[in-house]
Design an enzyme around this catalytic site. Structure first.
Site, short mmCIF file in Angstrom:
data_model
loop_
_atom_site.label_atom_id
_atom_site.label_comp_id
_atom_site.label_asym_id
_atom_site.label_seq_id
_atom_site.Cartn_x
_atom_site.Cartn_y
_atom_site.Cartn_z
CE LYS A 163 -4.25 -1.85 1.96
NZ LYS A 163 -5.14 -1.38 0.90
CG ASP A 193 -4.43 -0.66 -3.04
OD1 ASP A 193 -4.87 0.29 -3.70
OD2 ASP A 193 -5.13 -1.32 -2.25
CD GLU A 219 -5.14 -3.52 -5.58
OE1 GLU A 219 -6.04 -3.05 -4.85
OE2 GLU A 219 -4.54 -4.58 -5.32
CG ASP A 244 -10.03 -1.96 -4.89
OD1 ASP A 244 -11.16 -2.45 -4.74
OD2 ASP A 244 -9.17 -1.96 -3.99
CE LYS A 271 -10.52 -4.79 -2.17
NZ LYS A 271 -10.05 -3.49 -1.66
#
Length: 362
Positions: A163, A193, A219, A244, A271
């Protein structure tokens, strides 16, 4: 007759889990329990875990709305879970409550299969086919991130997702450079991400800088709902972009088609908790395949109840790519389960113990 109830559980993180939207220390989830009054010991369980700042159904009256939905389904006096196919189950719950749809689908499927935490009967659930997963590196100070990276590499992960977007960009580049000095792109897949952290006017420059590290993908480099800007980035970026947060809240088939056709992304990330469950995720997969868009599946900080369902769903569709299913060890008070990480694989060990939830049937 089928009956439903729910109970709340507050998960406590082992550390402050950092994203570009802030840090997380606790996470409220709700377990929907479904049983037949003639067999009250066989309980299907699903998890609704809306995320603050992401889920369209994260709202102050969530528990009240969940109670209404649970009561409405109970009032239908459904005789058996077997009466309903997956799509029919999904339609029992309003589309504006995606996390509840996911929980309802899971609870019904679990109950149909005897209340044994079996949502889909496949090689993963049977303990025969573990799923490749990426190792997740949370945001934090440089030392904390270096510690996580070292641990994941030592554990043998072949794919790491970091991240980015919360600490200094050059520090993040330094961390990525350190990984690449030790492991080539052939030996280690690197994903990042950004959680929408980049501004549109600076994103392309940062993507070119990040491309020095031979990344697999990035992402959500910019915030969602900037379709023209995201399309331009997907066309010009030296790193493949994965959507995402962009998918969240797109409920109708036409909305999903428009999003993919306008942006034309290389990848999308699914997700189930945020998108509306298995039926919604299957629809995204179908649309992506028609457009030759790659995809993988990621959990969204659920406990092991939700993670187990997502992993079984993933095994129905793909067990070759690296998926984002390594979040089971984040909490002090997760539900003990047969889910186990072995090197860079999530495995289900059928002989292991599922911790029972407190009995709530009457």
């Amino acid at each position: 007759m089928l009956r439903l109830k729910f109970q709340k559980h507050t998960l406590q993180f082992k550390f402050e889990a950092g994203t570009s939207r802030g840090t997380l220390q606790a996470h409220d989830v709700y377990y929907i329990c479904l049983w037949d009054t003639t067999q009250p010991d066989k309980i299907g369980i699903g998890e609704a875990a809306p995320l603050k700042g992401l889920s369209i159904d994260y709202r102050p009256d969530f528990a009240e709305q969940l109670s209404i939905i649970v009561d409405n389904i109970s009032a239908l006096n459904i005789e058996q879970a077997e009466q309903y196919h997956l799509k029919e189950i999904s339609q029992l719950i309003p589309a504006e409550f995606p996390s509840i749809r996911f929980a309802g689908e899971t609870a019904f499927l679990d109950r149909k299969n005897g209340g044994q935490k079996q949502v889909f009967n496949n090689a993963f659930f049977q303990g025969k086919h573990p799923i490749p997963i990426n190792g997740l590196i949370w945001m934090g100070n440089e030392a904390f991130m270096e510690q996580q990276i070292a641990q994941k590499l030592e554990e043998g992960f072949g794919c790491i997702k970091m991240k980015i977007g919360a600490i200094d960009f050059e520090q993040e580049c330094k961390l990525l450079a350190g990984i690449r000095q030790k492991f080539s792109a052939e030996k280690l897949i690197l994903r990042v991400d950004a959680n929408g952290a980049f501004k549109p006017n600076e994103a392309l420059e940062k993507l070119h800088r990040l491309s020095e590290f031979e990344l697999h993908s990035i992402e959500q480099p910019i915030r969602p709902n900037q379709l023209a800007s995201m399309h331009q980035l997907c066309q010009k970026s030296p790193i493949p972009i994965a959507l995402d947060e962009e998918l969240i809240g797109k409920i109708s088939l036409s909305e999903k088609e428009k999003l993919l056709d306008v942006i034309q992304p290389p990848y999308i990330i699914l997700k189930p908790t945020l998108l509306g469950g298995f039926v919604a995720a299957q629809e995204w997969i179908s649309l992506a395949k028609k457009r030759k868009i790659g995809w993988w599946i990621t959990s969204a900080l659920e406990s092991n109840i939700g993670l187990n369902a997502i992993a079984q769903f993933t095994a129905e569709h793909d067990t070759k790519n690296f998926h984002g299913l390594g979040t089971g060890g984040l909490y002090h008070n997760n539900v003990t389960s047969p889910l186990t990480i072995i090197k860079d694989r999530l495995a289900y060990q059928p002989r292991k113990y599922w911790e029972p939830l407190p009995a709530i049937t009457e």
